[in-house]
Design a protein around this motif. Structure first.
Motif, PDB file in Angstrom:
ATOM      1  N   ARG A  28       8.058  -7.842  15.665  1.00  0.00           N
ATOM      2  CA  ARG A  28       8.751  -8.863  16.139  1.00  0.00           C
ATOM      3  C   ARG A  28       9.435  -8.768  17.494  1.00  0.00           C
ATOM      4  N   LYS A  29       9.383  -9.852  18.384  1.00  0.00           N
ATOM      5  CA  LYS A  29      10.129  -9.895  19.472  1.00  0.00           C
ATOM      6  C   LYS A  29      11.551 -10.756  19.287  1.00  0.00           C
ATOM      7  N   ASP A  30      12.583 -10.130  20.281  1.00  0.00           N
ATOM      8  CA  ASP A  30      13.820 -10.975  20.241  1.00  0.00           C
ATOM      9  C   ASP A  30      13.849 -12.267  21.257  1.00  0.00           C
ATOM     10  N   GLY A  43      12.228 -13.521  16.696  1.00  0.00           N
ATOM     11  CA  GLY A  43      12.381 -13.263  15.326  1.00  0.00           C
ATOM     12  C   GLY A  43      11.035 -13.475  14.289  1.00  0.00           C
ATOM     13  N   GLU A  44      10.130 -14.129  14.960  1.00  0.00           N
ATOM     14  CA  GLU A  44       9.041 -14.641  14.120  1.00  0.00           C
ATOM     15  C   GLU A  44       8.060 -13.587  14.045  1.00  0.00           C
ATOM     16  N   ALA A  45       7.272 -13.131  13.182  1.00  0.00           N
ATOM     17  CA  ALA A  45       6.514 -11.958  13.182  1.00  0.00           C
ATOM     18  C   ALA A  45       5.191 -12.160  14.279  1.00  0.00           C
ATOM     19  N   ILE A  46       5.063 -10.990  14.871  1.00  0.00           N
ATOM     20  CA  ILE A  46       3.824 -11.148  15.613  1.00  0.00           C
ATOM     21  C   ILE A  46       2.807 -10.292  14.762  1.00  0.00           C
ATOM     22  N   HIS A  47       3.042  -9.448  13.993  1.00  0.00           N
ATOM     23  CA  HIS A  47       2.130  -8.397  13.159  1.00  0.00           C
ATOM     24  C   HIS A  47       3.148  -8.332  11.836  1.00  0.00           C
ATOM     25  N   THR A  54      -2.613   3.455  -4.640  1.00  0.00           N
ATOM     26  CA  THR A  54      -2.446   3.728  -6.304  1.00  0.00           C
ATOM     27  C   THR A  54      -3.199   5.309  -6.284  1.00  0.00           C
ATOM     28  N   VAL A  55      -2.355   6.154  -6.668  1.00  0.00           N
ATOM     29  CA  VAL A  55      -2.743   7.680  -6.602  1.00  0.00           C
ATOM     30  C   VAL A  55      -2.562   8.080  -8.008  1.00  0.00           C
ATOM     31  N   ASP A  56      -3.294   8.907  -8.472  1.00  0.00           N
ATOM     32  CA  ASP A  56      -3.005   9.797  -9.960  1.00  0.00           C
ATOM     33  C   ASP A  56      -2.001  11.077  -9.644  1.00  0.00           C
ATOM     34  N   ARG A  57      -2.164  11.766 -10.662  1.00  0.00           N
ATOM     35  CA  ARG A  57      -1.224  12.958 -10.499  1.00  0.00           C
ATOM     36  C   ARG A  57      -1.554  14.043  -9.596  1.00  0.00           C
ATOM     37  N   GLU A  58      -2.973  13.981  -9.583  1.00  0.00           N
ATOM     38  CA  GLU A  58      -3.575  14.872  -8.434  1.00  0.00           C
ATOM     39  C   GLU A  58      -3.851  14.522  -7.053  1.00  0.00           C
ATOM     40  N   LEU A  59      -3.109  13.202  -6.803  1.00  0.00           N
ATOM     41  CA  LEU A  59      -3.122  12.631  -5.480  1.00  0.00           C
ATOM     42  C   LEU A  59      -4.443  11.894  -5.015  1.00  0.00           C
ATOM     43  N   ARG A  60      -5.319  11.795  -6.012  1.00  0.00           N
ATOM     44  CA  ARG A  60      -6.565  10.838  -5.853  1.00  0.00           C
ATOM     45  C   ARG A  60      -6.356   9.638  -5.815  1.00  0.00           C
ATOM     46  N   ILE A  61      -6.818   8.773  -4.843  1.00  0.00           N
ATOM     47  CA  ILE A  61      -6.619   7.357  -4.609  1.00  0.00           C
ATOM     48  C   ILE A  61      -7.513   6.632  -5.572  1.00  0.00           C
ATOM     49  N   VAL A  62      -6.978   6.013  -6.518  1.00  0.00           N
ATOM     50  CA  VAL A  62      -7.865   5.170  -7.481  1.00  0.00           C
ATOM     51  C   VAL A  62      -7.822   3.725  -7.224  1.00  0.00           C
ATOM     52  N   ASP A  63      -7.112   3.437  -6.518  1.00  0.00           N
ATOM     53  CA  ASP A  63      -7.114   1.564  -5.928  1.00  0.00           C
ATOM     54  C   ASP A  63      -6.362   1.592  -4.546  1.00  0.00           C
ATOM     55  N   ALA A  64      -6.683   0.450  -4.029  1.00  0.00           N
ATOM     56  CA  ALA A  64      -5.987   0.342  -2.632  1.00  0.00           C
ATOM     57  C   ALA A  64      -5.914  -1.139  -2.539  1.00  0.00           C
ATOM     58  N   ALA A  65      -5.114  -1.772  -1.640  1.00  0.00           N
ATOM     59  CA  ALA A  65      -5.119  -3.068  -1.375  1.00  0.00           C
ATOM     60  C   ALA A  65      -4.379  -3.330  -0.122  1.00  0.00           C
ATOM     61  N   ALA A  66      -4.928  -4.324   0.681  1.00  0.00           N
ATOM     62  CA  ALA A  66      -4.308  -4.483   2.199  1.00  0.00           C
ATOM     63  C   ALA A  66      -4.340  -6.020   2.214  1.00  0.00           C
ATOM     64  N   SER A  67      -3.154  -6.648   2.953  1.00  0.00           N
ATOM     65  CA  SER A  67      -3.332  -7.812   3.518  1.00  0.00           C
ATOM     66  C   SER A  67      -2.510  -8.081   4.773  1.00  0.00           C
ATOM     67  N   ALA A  68      -2.584  -9.153   5.450  1.00  0.00           N
ATOM     68  CA  ALA A  68      -2.150  -9.478   6.826  1.00  0.00           C
ATOM     69  C   ALA A  68      -1.494 -10.881   6.733  1.00  0.00           C
ATOM     70  N   ARG A  69      -0.335 -10.930   6.735  1.00  0.00           N
ATOM     71  CA  ARG A  69       0.262 -12.517   6.882  1.00  0.00           C
ATOM     72  C   ARG A  69       0.208 -12.967   8.537  1.00  0.00           C
ATOM     73  N   SER A  70       0.268 -11.804   9.430  1.00  0.00           N
ATOM     74  CA  SER A  70       0.649 -12.239  10.640  1.00  0.00           C
ATOM     75  C   SER A  70      -0.404 -11.185  11.438  1.00  0.00           C
ATOM     76  N   MET A  71      -0.978 -11.568  12.332  1.00  0.00           N
ATOM     77  CA  MET A  71      -1.988 -10.684  13.087  1.00  0.00           C
ATOM     78  C   MET A  71      -1.910 -10.794  14.513  1.00  0.00           C
ATOM     79  N   GLY A  72      -1.110 -11.539  14.975  1.00  0.00           N
ATOM     80  CA  GLY A  72      -1.158 -11.962  16.475  1.00  0.00           C
ATOM     81  C   GLY A  72      -2.277 -12.800  16.954  1.00  0.00           C
ATOM     82  N   ALA A  73      -2.765 -12.764  18.037  1.00  0.00           N
ATOM     83  CA  ALA A  73      -3.820 -13.596  18.656  1.00  0.00           C
ATOM     84  C   ALA A  73      -5.210 -13.210  18.077  1.00  0.00           C
ATOM     85  N   ARG A  74      -5.852 -14.178  17.731  1.00  0.00           N
ATOM     86  CA  ARG A  74      -7.414 -13.790  17.103  1.00  0.00           C
ATOM     87  C   ARG A  74      -8.330 -13.589  18.210  1.00  0.00           C
TER      88      ARG A  74
END
Length: 76
Positions: A28-30, A43-47, A54-74
């Motif tokens: 954000r910028k002020d 105060g509005e989000a730039i990014h 999601t990891v198991d007990r051996e720290l193996r990645i079993v799932d992942a997800a990502a999203s971006a609500r605000s990404m600045g200029a396209r």
């Protein structure tokens, strides 16, 4: 002024024994600023990006997800 960057990382143990690790990045910028030809107020989000792995007990990645609500200029 430079953007203010906040990074938050939180972990959760799930009922099924797996672990979710969630991260959020927020810039954000002020002051008014222009992104992609549009003036954004202080105060509005730039990014605003979110990641969950999601990891198991051996720290193996079993799932992942990502999203971006605000990404600045396209088009730069």
């Amino acid at each position: 002024p430079l953007p203010r960057r906040t990074i938050e990382i939180v972990g959760y143990r799930r009922d099924d024994g797996l672990y979710d690790i969630e991260g959020r990045l927020l810039d954000r910028k002020d002051v008014d600023f222009t992104v992609g030809g549009r003036v954004k107020p202080p105060g509005e989000a730039i990014h605003e990006m979110w990641l969950r792995i999601t990891v198991d007990r051996e720290l193996r990645i079993v799932d992942a997800a990502a999203s971006a609500r605000s990404m600045g200029a396209r088009n730069r």
